[in-house]
Design an enzyme around this catalytic site. Sequence first.
Site, mmCIF file in Angstrom:
data_model
loop_
_atom_site.group_PDB
_atom_site.id
_atom_site.type_symbol
_atom_site.label_atom_id
_atom_site.label_comp_id
_atom_site.label_asym_id
_atom_site.label_seq_id
_atom_site.Cartn_x
_atom_site.Cartn_y
_atom_site.Cartn_z
ATOM 1 N N SER A 194 -11.305 -1.215 -0.066
ATOM 2 C CA SER A 194 -10.001 -1.105 0.590
ATOM 3 C C SER A 194 -10.102 -1.488 2.059
ATOM 4 C CB SER A 194 -9.471 0.327 0.503
ATOM 5 O OG SER A 194 -9.026 0.635 -0.790
ATOM 6 N N ASP B 293 0.844 -1.192 0.000
ATOM 7 C CA ASP B 293 0.000 0.000 0.000
ATOM 8 C C ASP B 293 0.883 1.249 0.000
ATOM 9 O OD1 ASP B 293 -2.334 1.831 0.826
ATOM 10 O OD2 ASP B 293 -3.290 -0.136 0.848
ATOM 11 N N HIS C 217 -3.692 5.762 3.855
ATOM 12 C CA HIS C 217 -4.444 4.595 3.372
ATOM 13 C C HIS C 217 -3.850 3.286 3.895
ATOM 14 C CE1 HIS C 217 -6.046 1.744 0.304
ATOM 15 N NE2 HIS C 217 -7.051 2.604 0.208
#
Length: 559
Positions: free
Chosen positions: A379, A195, A228
């Site tokens: 996600s 990520d 994220h």
Amino acid sequence: MLLLVAVWFFGEWRSGARKNQAEDRRSVAERKSGEEGAAGEVERAVGADEREGLARLAARERTEAEWRDLLRRRLERRTAREKEAIVIFKDDEAYRKFQARARAAGFFILRESAKLRAARVRYDTIAAVQQEVFQHVRDYEEIGANAFVDRPVRPVIEEDGRALAVRGELLRVLGVGAAVDRSQWGRGVIVAVLDSGVAGDAAFGSGRLRAVDVGLGLSPGSGDDDGHGTAVASIIAAGAGEVAGVAPAAQVVSVRVTAEDGRSDVFTVSEGIVAAVDAGAKVINISLGGYDTSVLLTRAVDYAEAAGAVIVAASGNDRMTMLAWPAAEARVISVGATDAAGRLAGFSNVGEGLKMTAPGVGGRAAWLGGERVLFSGTSASAPVVSGALAAVMSQKAGRSGREAWEILAARSDDAGAPGTDAEYGAGVLDLGWAMEGNPARVDLAVSSHWIERTADGAAGVSVVGGASGAGEVVDVVVQNRGGFAVAGAVLEIEAGGVKSRQVVPVIAAGASAVLKVPVDRIRVDAEGHWVLRTVVVAPGGMSDAVPENNERVSGLRVK
């Protein structure tokens, strides 16, 4: 002969450009149509021998022009990094030869992967690439664009008023009771997060987070979305504070694969998979996706599979009936999103090959700088499944990721259409059931109310919390989430105010039965709505472990 090999090479090319093949054929056909008219004038002007020679020459030139144009279009894509290519070699000798001549041929090698026998290169001109491939076509397995792999677009949950946020209730939504001791869930399992990088956070405690560098550094960037990866990792393994991770004893390996522009690509993700495997990861989470692929990604999945690692990936947030890559790869555990009530999120990509759904609407997660956020999207769903795999693997020494996946799939909550389907896959993740070791458990559930769509997709009524369709019958799906077969259960039905009962067939542990309830179309058409309430009642003497899932209410309305 070399030209024939080039033609074969492009004919057999397994790039993600499959969706462009029809366009390629149309373009070739159009060019041929124009060329055939000119060829007719030439034929009338020369004799038979000359015609044969000219035909061979014209065919050769036409074929060469076609594959050069095909190569150009495969590389010059808006969905890929500009003037970059992924070069994949057939053997080590071909790889070494390319390294020796690359710069002189107009290539600059950006990254290499000896284990995947591939290189990421920047090229000076498309003509240089065409010349290189034409001269050394036997050396390559594939040469193609380095397609983008991005963080899924953040969904705007407010658009769907029906979506129920998970907030800080993830474990409850997953069927895990507050009294359950989760302190050892995930112990001994390494989960990699490919990520934007994972920031150190109190939620991970000490000694459970480390990072591996694939050329982009060890830490996250400072952009608006660079938290994220931290959010994803916290859902998997946070063990303290306001965020409750699924597997709080698991080890996390962060592999940053997003560049300064916030984007990743097929080469970097593939390289990241190899790095994760080499770091000992048995579960690899990829909450990223794109709509193109490469033989390189297939090789990376091969590498992970050979090492006993499983890959979990987000299906995408684009409301599409196709999965993003790498979720679309058949061996990857693709995950769609549901809300806290187990209903499919409106943003979630669906499609053939979807493996499972999990909560992905408004769940609490960690972010950069110690911040806590409500995190949504596939996600967020993918790491829920990654954490669940780690938890199930830690239950038994030596249990593989693939074995853990089989348990999760077999003990998922049937949703949508009966059985495995393109919207929910095997079902909605039920971690409480998956971790349950009691063979005497009794748990009957009304999983869904389903009206099948017509072949043309038309819908006459819609089921709130279910599916749309023009059928005259609602399929009521009753699932046995207990430890043994159950006979003698009863389904109590109230349909439009009219009460009835049906005997539920014998249901094996983990299986479902479908009971049909007719739709009162006269009442639906007259009043514009119709309410269906069903309750499954266990046979006498049995105490249901989860009475909350015994009942389901759906409102049908004219669309």
